[in-house]
Structure formats: C-alpha cells, structure tokens
Design a protein around this motif. Structure first.
Motif, PDB file in Angstrom:
ATOM      1  N   VAL A 141      67.727  58.687  50.180  1.00  0.00           N
ATOM      2  CA  VAL A 141      66.856  59.530  49.331  1.00  0.00           C
ATOM      3  C   VAL A 141      66.347  58.514  48.344  1.00  0.00           C
ATOM      4  O   VAL A 141      66.738  57.683  47.687  1.00  0.00           O
ATOM      5  CB  VAL A 141      67.699  60.585  48.387  1.00  0.00           C
ATOM      6  N   THR A 142      64.713  58.736  48.167  1.00  0.00           N
ATOM      7  CA  THR A 142      63.878  57.950  47.339  1.00  0.00           C
ATOM      8  C   THR A 142      62.809  58.648  46.833  1.00  0.00           C
ATOM      9  O   THR A 142      62.489  59.363  47.242  1.00  0.00           O
ATOM     10  CB  THR A 142      63.549  56.692  48.094  1.00  0.00           C
ATOM     11  N   THR A 143      62.437  57.975  45.589  1.00  0.00           N
ATOM     12  CA  THR A 143      61.154  58.682  45.221  1.00  0.00           C
ATOM     13  C   THR A 143      59.941  57.743  45.359  1.00  0.00           C
ATOM     14  O   THR A 143      58.715  58.031  45.133  1.00  0.00           O
ATOM     15  CB  THR A 143      61.121  58.586  43.741  1.00  0.00           C
ATOM     16  N   THR A 144      60.093  56.873  46.309  1.00  0.00           N
ATOM     17  CA  THR A 144      59.146  55.902  46.990  1.00  0.00           C
ATOM     18  C   THR A 144      58.847  56.385  48.326  1.00  0.00           C
ATOM     19  O   THR A 144      59.330  57.378  48.991  1.00  0.00           O
ATOM     20  CB  THR A 144      59.551  54.436  46.879  1.00  0.00           C
ATOM     21  N   GLU A 145      57.995  55.690  49.069  1.00  0.00           N
ATOM     22  CA  GLU A 145      58.049  56.023  50.640  1.00  0.00           C
ATOM     23  C   GLU A 145      59.377  55.842  51.155  1.00  0.00           C
ATOM     24  O   GLU A 145      60.086  54.968  50.964  1.00  0.00           O
ATOM     25  CB  GLU A 145      56.903  54.978  51.208  1.00  0.00           C
ATOM     26  N   ALA A 146      59.606  56.415  52.231  1.00  0.00           N
ATOM     27  CA  ALA A 146      60.890  56.422  53.059  1.00  0.00           C
ATOM     28  C   ALA A 146      60.948  55.213  53.760  1.00  0.00           C
ATOM     29  O   ALA A 146      62.315  54.643  53.957  1.00  0.00           O
ATOM     30  CB  ALA A 146      61.174  57.663  53.945  1.00  0.00           C
ATOM     31  N   THR A 147      59.895  54.551  54.028  1.00  0.00           N
ATOM     32  CA  THR A 147      60.113  53.124  54.662  1.00  0.00           C
ATOM     33  C   THR A 147      60.028  51.962  53.525  1.00  0.00           C
ATOM     34  O   THR A 147      59.697  50.720  53.780  1.00  0.00           O
ATOM     35  CB  THR A 147      58.989  52.917  55.506  1.00  0.00           C
ATOM     36  N   HIS A 148      60.120  52.239  52.404  1.00  0.00           N
ATOM     37  CA  HIS A 148      59.884  51.161  51.419  1.00  0.00           C
ATOM     38  C   HIS A 148      61.060  50.268  51.430  1.00  0.00           C
ATOM     39  O   HIS A 148      62.183  50.531  52.067  1.00  0.00           O
ATOM     40  CB  HIS A 148      59.811  51.766  49.922  1.00  0.00           C
ATOM     41  N   ALA A 149      60.930  49.264  50.471  1.00  0.00           N
ATOM     42  CA  ALA A 149      61.977  48.146  50.639  1.00  0.00           C
ATOM     43  C   ALA A 149      63.257  48.738  50.632  1.00  0.00           C
ATOM     44  O   ALA A 149      64.339  48.037  51.135  1.00  0.00           O
ATOM     45  CB  ALA A 149      61.730  46.905  49.694  1.00  0.00           C
ATOM     46  N   THR A 150      63.543  49.379  49.403  1.00  0.00           N
ATOM     47  CA  THR A 150      64.976  50.084  49.134  1.00  0.00           C
ATOM     48  C   THR A 150      65.636  50.951  50.183  1.00  0.00           C
ATOM     49  O   THR A 150      66.570  50.311  50.940  1.00  0.00           O
ATOM     50  CB  THR A 150      65.066  50.551  47.776  1.00  0.00           C
ATOM     51  N   PRO A 151      64.881  52.040  50.669  1.00  0.00           N
ATOM     52  CA  PRO A 151      65.568  52.635  51.587  1.00  0.00           C
ATOM     53  C   PRO A 151      65.488  52.253  52.985  1.00  0.00           C
ATOM     54  O   PRO A 151      66.544  52.294  53.931  1.00  0.00           O
ATOM     55  CB  PRO A 151      64.496  53.953  51.558  1.00  0.00           C
ATOM     56  N   ALA A 152      64.396  51.258  53.023  1.00  0.00           N
ATOM     57  CA  ALA A 152      64.607  50.708  54.573  1.00  0.00           C
ATOM     58  C   ALA A 152      65.567  49.852  55.020  1.00  0.00           C
ATOM     59  O   ALA A 152      66.014  49.551  55.995  1.00  0.00           O
ATOM     60  CB  ALA A 152      63.169  49.917  54.585  1.00  0.00           C
ATOM     61  N   SER A 153      66.086  49.130  53.626  1.00  0.00           N
ATOM     62  CA  SER A 153      67.155  48.037  53.933  1.00  0.00           C
ATOM     63  C   SER A 153      68.309  48.846  54.211  1.00  0.00           C
ATOM     64  O   SER A 153      69.332  48.042  54.624  1.00  0.00           O
ATOM     65  CB  SER A 153      67.212  47.355  52.326  1.00  0.00           C
ATOM     66  N   THR A 154      68.598  50.208  54.188  1.00  0.00           N
ATOM     67  CA  THR A 154      69.753  50.877  54.217  1.00  0.00           C
ATOM     68  C   THR A 154      69.907  50.967  55.883  1.00  0.00           C
ATOM     69  O   THR A 154      70.775  51.099  56.453  1.00  0.00           O
ATOM     70  CB  THR A 154      69.933  52.117  53.685  1.00  0.00           C
TER      71      THR A 154
END
Length: 460
Positions: A141-154
């Motif tokens: 879950v994120t407040t950025t794009e779902a493909t952004h660095a943090t969620p993408a790294s999961t």
C-alpha cells in the motif's frame, strides 16, 4: 543449562532473533522520514512535550542507510535492503550486481522504452516473495504510484526505478513479464499510478502504456477486484485478490486530499489510514498470516519540493495509519502476540532546525526570541525555524521573511546550496518496532539487518 545460558546471552546482545514468533508482519516505511522531520512533526502535532504515536512504541533502533555504491541512498536500494537483506546500487529495484539503466522516451514522449538488458544483475528474493512461498497473503500500500521505488522493491526486480511500465507487468499473474516468484500473485496492491497499468489514449490517457495492454483488465480476468475510487475500495470484500489505483500518477498530499477542485478531489481518494485498514481486512483471514508493506510516500515528495508543511502533515497522516493498524491488529491478535510491526524510513533529507525559538512556537514560523521579537541573521534579516541544506530556493541576496509568508501552506523553505531540487540526506534513520519478535530491534544496525530479523521472526 550451559546452552540455555548461551542462547539467553546471545539474545540479550542481539546476536539472535526471536524464533518464529510472528505470523503477521506489517512493515511501515515513511519515505524520507529522517529524524529532523520527525521532531518537527511531533512539535507541530503534539507540542514539545508530546509524542507521535509510533514514538510510544517500546523498541527503537538506528539504521545506516548507505547503498552499495553511494553514501547517500535513493529509495530503491534502501527499500531493497529492507526487503532482500542485500546492499543494492542506487536506482535499482531488488537486484544484486545490477547497473542502473534509465528508460528512454517512447513515441508518446513518456519514459516507456525499457533499456534493462538480460543478464544485468540477479533478482534477490524479497521478504514478500518468501512470505508468499510459505502460503501467507501479501500486499503493498502506498500514497505514491504503485510502481514507485518503495512498493516496487517488494514485488518486482528491475535495473531502474523509473521503468514503471516494465515494473507494472511483474504484478499481473499469467501475463508477459510476470514475476513468477509471486506465485498466484499479490493479494493486495493499492496506491496511484494507473497510467502504468492502462493503455495509451491521446485524449484520455496520454501517459498510458504504448503496448496497448490493459493490465487492470488482465488482473480482473484473473479474479482480482479492481477499484479506481474510495467508494469502490470500501465495497471490496475478503475472499478475492484486490488492486486499487486511485490516481493516474501519485496520490494527493494529505493537506490537499480533502480540498475541493482545483487543488484537490474533495476526498475522493482514500486516506492512508483507510487503505491500511482495508488491506488488513482483506489479508487477515488467511490462517497462515500475512505480510503487508505500507508507505507514506508523499513525505519525501514534499521535502524534495522544500515544502515542510506538506511533509509534516503527511507524516502525521502516516502516524495515524500506524495507529490504525495497531488498533485493528489488537482486535484480531490481542497483545500482538503473533504480529510484528516495524516502522522506519529509507533515508534522511537535508532539513535543518534553526535558531532560539521559544517553547510553544510554531516550527513553521520565523524564528523569534523569548520576548516574541523576530530573530535576525548576520545581515539583519528574519529567517525561518526550518530550512534545507540544498534546493532551488536560495536567493542571491536574502531579504526578510514575514510570519504570514512562512506560515502559508505553499511556502517553500529557503535552502543553503542552490540545486534544481532538494536531495536526500545521508544521515542515519530511526526504526521503531512492537509485537512478536520485536525485542531484537535495537542499537545501530545496517539496514540489511532488518530483513534478517523479519525473516527470523517469521521462522523462515
């Protein structure tokens, strides 16, 4: 007896992690949430004597954030370190020995041409992928794009964080480019960035996919419930996988989220707390447990923009989401006997806290003396309590800053070194933890150690 004593001694100094205590792990990442913005948010929200909700947790540690190739990390390798236990190069998504290769613009002018060549690095299993392999439900879950660095790294592996279109396909079960390490797929994915999942349309979706794929339709065909609004999210029920994308790009700042157009959408986007509660509702029925990552990503965006107010307000919303998760899990798992909750940041920023402001003063205001009179710099000008070490807002010659100006929602703090945009800082960040297996989170640690401790808490 001798073996028992040795085990207790090792545990006391952090030599071992608690064995297989956690069925569930919730990992909170405040993007850019360095120590100074935590202090500023605490004072702004709760005065000097107060505490943020996550600051009340019993376990605290300090983390080193450098990446494999840089003293100052970006979000991709830092989050990758938490998720994989490996130091990674800047810009790279959960890949070892990968050199970053930025995408090129496609025929529509978007960064959509993938330049990541075969053999450029090796995917490293993430804690989310491991949890999935053990039969747990998983989500991001994120407040950025779902493909952004943090969620993408999961959930993804790629040679460059800006390759959003190539990262998105890794989340689509059965589709070309799918990350097979996710098994039957992510159980929950929420945030913004619908443009990376939907086809290009010159009028209605000018930043859409040039390959024409509708990834949301593909996910729906695989049994996912798909939501594009807060109302559709609220209607989702446990028992189906879920993807919710509530904006074409990043979601709004919390300060703007409930504002009416043109500044906001009047509350049509869910809050981070609402997304967190829904994710727990959808993931928690699995008797084998779950892994959930929750990112407050807009803290970072505001600080890059030198807008401390929006960064602080988003940090307070992030704090609320943490309390929401704790409250929900206490109902499901009283005392958090089987749930580990970890809160940290990926990196610092260059935010600095200045001057002799009296207790009770606003951290967003100009600096004042104890008698309320404005403080002045060496040239006789007023200045604000918060400034940045670098960024675009350095004047050739300083002038007075008024209190009215400094307290405005759109005020951009001044900076020391003039750069086009404010950068990350290389300082350590804090970690807070509670629940099952949390006792070993203490001292000063490498960020890669967090992965090892979470993995041990799961018993993997």
């Amino acid at each position: 007896m001798k073996k028992l004593f040795l085990a207790l001694a090792l545990a006391a100094i952090g030599g071992t992690a608690a064995a297989a205590d956690a069925k569930n792990i919730i990992f909170f990442l405040g993007d850019g949430m360095g120590p100074t913005v935590i202090t500023a948010a605490r004072i702004h929200g709760h005065k000097e004597e107060g505490l943020l909700k996550f600051e009340r947790l019993e376990r605290v540690a300090r983390l080193k954030t450098y990446s494999h190739d840089a003293q100052t990390t970006d979000s991709a390798p830092s989050m990758g370190s938490y998720m994989t236990g490996v130091k990674i190069n800047n810009e790279v998504i959960s890949m070892w020995d990968s050199q970053p290769s930025a995408p090129q613009k496609d025929a529509n002018g978007n960064l959509g041409v993938d330049t990541c060549k075969a053999g450029n690095g090796k995917p490293v299993p993430t804690i989310l992928e491991l949890a999935k392999a053990y039969g747990k439900s998983v989500g991001a879950v994120t407040t950025t794009e779902a493909t952004h660095a943090t969620p993408a790294s999961t959930y993804a592996h790629h040679c460059h964080r800006n390759s959003g279109y190539a990262i998105a396909v890794q989340a689509v079960p059965g589709g070309e480019g799918y990350n097979a390490a996710l098994g039957d797929g992510l159980d929950v994915l929420m945030g913004g960035g619908a443009m990376h999942f939907t086809p290009y349309d010159k009028q209605n979706n000018p930043k859409g996919r040039i390959d024409g794929r509708d990834l949301l339709a593909e996910m729906a065909a695989r049994g996912y419930a798909v939501a594009r609004s807060k109302a559709e999210m609220a209607a989702a029920k446990p028992g189906r996988k879920f993807v919710g994308l509530y904006g074409e790009s990043h979601l709004e700042y919390e300060l703007d989220r409930t504002a009416t157009p043109p500044r906001g959408e009047g509350g049509k986007q869910p809050s981070l707390s609402e997304m967190t509660a829904k994710a727990i509702e959808l993931l928690s029925p699995n008797p084998k447990g779950f892994f959930l990552m929750v990112e407050g990503g807009k803290i970072d965006h505001a600080l890059h923009g030198s807008n401390a107010r929006r960064g602080i307000v988003d940090l307070l919303a992030f704090d609320d989401a943490i309390q929401t998760a704790i409250d929900h899990m206490q109902q499901i798992d009283p005392g958090l006997r089987n749930t580990l909750i970890v809160i940290t940041a990926d990196h610092d920023h260059t935010l600095a806290f200045n001057g002799p402001s009296p207790r009770g003063a606003s951290v967003l205001d100009i600096v004042r003396h104890a008698d309320g009179s404005p403080a002045h710099d060496a040239d006789g000008h007023t200045y604000t309590a918060l400034t940045f070490g670098n960024g675009p807002n350095r004047k050739n010659q300083r002038s007075d800053v008024s209190s009215e100006e400094a307290m405005g929602e759109d005020y951009l703090q001044e900076t020391g070194v003039r750069l086009r945009g404010e950068t990350h800082g290389g300082g350590d960040v804090k970690l807070y933890a509670t629940g099952a297996g949390s006792a070993v989170f203490k001292g000063t640690m490498e960020n890669t150690r967090v992965f090892e401790l979470m993995k041990a808490a799961y018993g993997f």
